[in-house]
Scaffold this motif. Structure first.
Motif, PDB file in Angstrom:
ATOM      1  N   VAL A  63      12.689   3.437 -19.846  1.00 43.16           N
ATOM      2  CA  VAL A  63      14.130   3.675 -20.021  1.00 43.16           C
ATOM      3  C   VAL A  63      14.429   5.030 -19.374  1.00 43.16           C
ATOM      4  N   HIS A  64      15.302   5.018 -18.378  1.00 42.51           N
ATOM      5  CA  HIS A  64      15.549   6.191 -17.538  1.00 42.51           C
ATOM      6  C   HIS A  64      16.835   6.895 -17.967  1.00 42.51           C
ATOM      7  N   PHE A  65      16.739   8.216 -18.084  1.00 40.63           N
ATOM      8  CA  PHE A  65      17.864   9.084 -18.387  1.00 40.63           C
ATOM      9  C   PHE A  65      17.917  10.185 -17.327  1.00 40.63           C
ATOM     10  N   PRO A  66      19.011  10.936 -17.248  1.00 42.95           N
ATOM     11  CA  PRO A  66      19.116  11.970 -16.213  1.00 42.95           C
ATOM     12  C   PRO A  66      18.010  13.017 -16.255  1.00 42.95           C
ATOM     13  N   HIS A  67      17.511  13.368 -17.440  1.00 37.28           N
ATOM     14  CA  HIS A  67      16.537  14.455 -17.527  1.00 37.28           C
ATOM     15  C   HIS A  67      15.160  14.004 -18.023  1.00 37.28           C
ATOM     16  N   HIS A  68      14.984  12.743 -18.297  1.00 31.34           N
ATOM     17  CA  HIS A  68      13.691  12.269 -18.764  1.00 31.34           C
ATOM     18  C   HIS A  68      13.651  10.748 -18.702  1.00 31.34           C
ATOM     19  N   ARG A  69      12.449  10.209 -18.891  1.00 32.38           N
ATOM     20  CA  ARG A  69      12.278   8.760 -19.053  1.00 32.38           C
ATOM     21  C   ARG A  69      11.197   8.518 -20.094  1.00 32.38           C
ATOM     22  N   VAL A  70      11.384   7.461 -20.861  1.00 36.37           N
ATOM     23  CA  VAL A  70      10.457   7.131 -21.947  1.00 36.37           C
ATOM     24  C   VAL A  70      10.120   5.652 -21.865  1.00 36.37           C
ATOM     25  N   PRO A  71       8.963   5.251 -22.396  1.00 39.28           N
ATOM     26  CA  PRO A  71       8.629   3.820 -22.405  1.00 39.28           C
ATOM     27  C   PRO A  71       9.597   3.052 -23.290  1.00 39.28           C
ATOM     28  N   THR A  98      25.492  -3.779 -15.988  1.00 36.87           N
ATOM     29  CA  THR A  98      26.000  -2.618 -15.257  1.00 36.87           C
ATOM     30  C   THR A  98      26.265  -1.523 -16.270  1.00 36.87           C
ATOM     31  N   LYS A  99      25.569  -0.388 -16.137  1.00 39.35           N
ATOM     32  CA  LYS A  99      25.737   0.696 -17.094  1.00 39.35           C
ATOM     33  C   LYS A  99      25.487   2.017 -16.393  1.00 39.35           C
ATOM     34  N   THR A 100      25.817   3.085 -17.073  1.00 40.09           N
ATOM     35  CA  THR A 100      25.629   4.416 -16.491  1.00 40.09           C
ATOM     36  C   THR A 100      24.193   4.881 -16.676  1.00 40.09           C
ATOM     37  N   TRP A 101      23.764   5.739 -15.763  1.00 43.28           N
ATOM     38  CA  TRP A 101      22.416   6.306 -15.853  1.00 43.28           C
ATOM     39  C   TRP A 101      22.257   7.132 -17.121  1.00 43.28           C
ATOM     40  N   SER A 102      23.294   7.839 -17.511  1.00 46.45           N
ATOM     41  CA  SER A 102      23.202   8.724 -18.679  1.00 46.45           C
ATOM     42  C   SER A 102      23.024   7.952 -19.981  1.00 46.45           C
ATOM     43  N   SER A 103      23.421   6.669 -20.000  1.00 49.28           N
ATOM     44  CA  SER A 103      23.275   5.868 -21.224  1.00 49.28           C
ATOM     45  C   SER A 103      21.892   5.234 -21.347  1.00 49.28           C
ATOM     46  N   GLY A 104      21.065   5.377 -20.318  1.00 47.90           N
ATOM     47  CA  GLY A 104      19.707   4.842 -20.374  1.00 47.90           C
ATOM     48  C   GLY A 104      19.593   3.503 -19.671  1.00 47.90           C
ATOM     49  N   VAL A 105      18.786   3.433 -18.606  1.00 44.65           N
ATOM     50  CA  VAL A 105      18.616   2.220 -17.812  1.00 44.65           C
ATOM     51  C   VAL A 105      17.178   1.736 -17.950  1.00 44.65           C
ATOM     52  N   ASP A 106      17.018   0.522 -18.431  1.00 43.24           N
ATOM     53  CA  ASP A 106      15.690  -0.083 -18.599  1.00 43.24           C
ATOM     54  C   ASP A 106      15.263  -0.707 -17.271  1.00 43.24           C
ATOM     55  N   PHE A 107      14.209  -0.130 -16.659  1.00 45.20           N
ATOM     56  CA  PHE A 107      13.735  -0.617 -15.357  1.00 45.20           C
ATOM     57  C   PHE A 107      12.230  -0.417 -15.256  1.00 45.20           C
ATOM     58  N   ARG A 136       0.829  -1.191   0.000  1.00 46.56           N
ATOM     59  CA  ARG A 136       0.000   0.000   0.000  1.00 46.56           C
ATOM     60  C   ARG A 136       0.876   1.259   0.000  1.00 46.56           C
ATOM     61  N   ILE A 137       0.421   2.246  -0.684  1.00 50.75           N
ATOM     62  CA  ILE A 137       1.126   3.519  -0.852  1.00 50.75           C
ATOM     63  C   ILE A 137       2.509   3.300  -1.462  1.00 50.75           C
ATOM     64  N   LYS A 138       2.637   2.272  -2.276  1.00 54.81           N
ATOM     65  CA  LYS A 138       3.884   2.034  -3.012  1.00 54.81           C
ATOM     66  C   LYS A 138       3.519   1.870  -4.482  1.00 54.81           C
ATOM     67  N   GLY A 139       4.006   0.829  -5.129  1.00 54.18           N
ATOM     68  CA  GLY A 139       3.631   0.558  -6.509  1.00 54.18           C
ATOM     69  C   GLY A 139       4.692   0.955  -7.510  1.00 54.18           C
ATOM     70  N   THR A 140       4.365   0.703  -8.793  1.00 54.81           N
ATOM     71  CA  THR A 140       5.329   0.895  -9.872  1.00 54.81           C
ATOM     72  C   THR A 140       5.766   2.342 -10.018  1.00 54.81           C
ATOM     73  N   HIS A 141       4.813   3.263 -10.032  1.00 54.94           N
ATOM     74  CA  HIS A 141       5.154   4.663 -10.309  1.00 54.94           C
ATOM     75  C   HIS A 141       6.008   5.264  -9.189  1.00 54.94           C
ATOM     76  N   ARG A 142       5.729   4.904  -7.962  1.00 60.05           N
ATOM     77  CA  ARG A 142       6.575   5.396  -6.870  1.00 60.05           C
ATOM     78  C   ARG A 142       7.957   4.758  -6.920  1.00 60.05           C
ATOM     79  N   ALA A 143       8.035   3.516  -7.390  1.00 58.99           N
ATOM     80  CA  ALA A 143       9.343   2.876  -7.556  1.00 58.99           C
ATOM     81  C   ALA A 143      10.165   3.611  -8.620  1.00 58.99           C
ATOM     82  N   LEU A 144       9.512   4.025  -9.701  1.00 58.88           N
ATOM     83  CA  LEU A 144      10.212   4.793 -10.740  1.00 58.88           C
ATOM     84  C   LEU A 144      10.744   6.112 -10.188  1.00 58.88           C
ATOM     85  N   ASN A 145       9.917   6.793  -9.413  1.00 60.98           N
ATOM     86  CA  ASN A 145      10.366   8.066  -8.833  1.00 60.98           C
ATOM     87  C   ASN A 145      11.481   7.867  -7.816  1.00 60.98           C
ATOM     88  N   ARG A 146      11.403   6.760  -7.071  1.00 64.87           N
ATOM     89  CA  ARG A 146      12.453   6.472  -6.100  1.00 64.87           C
ATOM     90  C   ARG A 146      13.783   6.183  -6.801  1.00 64.87           C
TER      91      ARG A 146
END
Length: 460
Positions: free
Chosen positions: A387-395, A374-383, A221-231
């Protein structure tokens, strides 16, 4: 205190109920309620609680009195919301109850709270009825649910009797496969058994949830996928010092997670936390009602609500291993996926063998060799589908392809609204504009009107 004597004569296990702007107390010898309407009696009650340490702050006492004597529905919860924090740690609170109003006796043992006599709370008719109301959501139209509800009270009373007599036996499962997005085998129990799963979950979840680490986000409760992405984003910003340093990410996935849960290990973990033999016996019946094909004593079904809680209990040992033995500061786990962030790539590579060894020796689980990197955040991390980047994330690309296919096949406005909600959690302005374009097409039945087609979704 002129009116306190009546309160002192009440049996210890009775609770005072707040009914509108009145307090109600059970009468002696029957189940009726005697309402106390006099304000001076209420004042004496609060001062009585203050005297015995139930409410330690005089400001809090005055605040509660104010809201009870001059009640406002939207303000009373704020007055009582932090009552648990105002209770002396060695005392049982007058307001210490579960959401289903069933009281759990609790005691201090070794610095941690342990539930006692919770078997009755699980199998009680009140809890079964409350579990039925939760189970019924979005299932009223299903034939098996309708069949069970035609004799609802008879079925619930029979289930209660079997649980009280220890004659309950868990039934079998119906298997089917879904694509979410990869193929998954789902095993659905009978309505009767799923009702019991909800009843167990309602009582055990409030006890286990506080023992999980903050960075565990699956089925809570009060967790979930979207909060995991923000964390994950917050951890990455912390490690990179707001994008001024390189942040390395170790991403891992456990192979066939639910299918490899060991029943013996799970039972040993539960016995350390739950001292009620009846509850352990009941959980054993639920756990051993299923096993992975060809592997007795291994596996949990994806369709059970209890499985969601039990896998978190199972993986809690791993979470605490990361935090307390490996001293990992930045990590996020969602079910079988987890990421660890650090400024040193070598540090993460040294962690990997220890993580793998712990999972294999202590939990009999293994990491998926094709889903570790193991990769850098700036190169894009699929989680978790993004896909997460320093200034944005995209599906991820597969998510976008599946979305376009579903919109072409399922021409409903609800599907479009659902995907708009999903895309709102990332940087997807162009993608939202693309799926919102619905080219007008003449309706042959109504020449002066137009209809909208989903056939061009996903086309450039």
């Amino acid at each position: 205190m002129e009116h306190s004597a009546g309160f002192l004569e009440l049996p210890r296990h009775f609770l005072a109920l707040l009914v509108g702007d009145e307090f109600a107390f059970p009468r002696h010898g029957n189940k009726k309620l005697e309402r106390v309407e006099r304000q001076n009696a209420l004042g004496d009650l609060f001062r009585f609680l203050f005297f015995f340490g139930k409410i330690r702050d005089i400001g809090k006492l005055k605040k509660i009195e104010k809201f009870v004597f001059y009640p406002s529905p939207d303000r009373i919860p704020s007055a009582f919301g932090n009552m648990r924090n105002d209770i002396h740690p060695q005392q049982i609170s007058l307001f210490d109850s579960l959401e289903n109003r069933g009281v759990i006796e609790r005691e201090r043992e070794g610095g941690g709270m342990r539930p006692r006599h919770i078997y009755h709370d699980i199998i009680s008719v009140d809890n079964l009825l409350a579990a039925w109301r939760e189970f019924l959501k979005n299932k009223r139209g299903r034939k098996d649910v309708q069949g069970f509800s035609t004799r609802l009270m008879d079925n619930i009373l029979e289930l209660n009797r079997e649980l009280a007599d220890k004659t309950y036996r868990h039934g079998g499962y119906t298997a089917f496969r879904i694509n979410d997005p990869k193929p998954r085998d789902i095993h659905k129990a009978s309505v009767r058994d799923r009702l019991l799963h909800h009843a167990i979950y309602r009582v055990l979840y409030p006890y286990f949830d506080p023992k999980f680490i903050f960075d565990s986000y699956s089925c809570r409760r009060i967790k979930g996928t979207h909060r995991a992405l923000n964390r994950f984003r917050d951890h990455a910003r912390s490690v990179s010092r707001n994008n001024t340093r390189t942040a390395w990410v170790l991403k891992c996935d456990i192979r066939k997670f639910f299918a490899n849960i060991d029943h013996e290990i799970l039972g040993a973990i539960l016995k350390k936390r739950i001292k009620s033999g009846n509850v352990i016996l009941l959980l054993s019946k639920v756990v051993r009602s299923f096993h992975t094909e060809g592997r007795p004593g291994v596996g949990l079904p994806l369709g059970n609500l209890t499985s969601q809680l039990l896998v978190n209990v199972y993986m809690n040992k791993f979470d605490h291993f990361l935090k307390h033995e490996l001293k990992v500061k930045h990590c996020v786990r969602y079910a079988d996926d987890f990421v660890i962030l650090h400024e040193s790539k070598e540090y993460l590579q040294r962690l990997l063998p220890r993580i793998s060894e712990f999972l294999e020796t202590r939990l009999k689980l293994s990491l998926h060799p094709d889903k570790m990197f193991t990769k850098t955040w700036s190169s894009g991390v699929d989680f978790l589908g993004w896909v997460h980047f320093p200034h944005h994330r995209v599906p991820r690309t597969s998510t976008k392809r599946r979305m376009f296919k579903n919109l072409r096949d399922n021409q409903k406005e609800e599907s479009l609204s659902s995907y708009r909600g999903l895309l709102s959690h990332g940087n997807t302005y162009e993608l939202q504009q693309k799926i919102s374009k619905k080219p007008p097409v003449l309706d042959s039945n109504r020449p002066n009107s137009v209809k909208y087609s989903f056939s061009d979704f996903g086309r450039k």
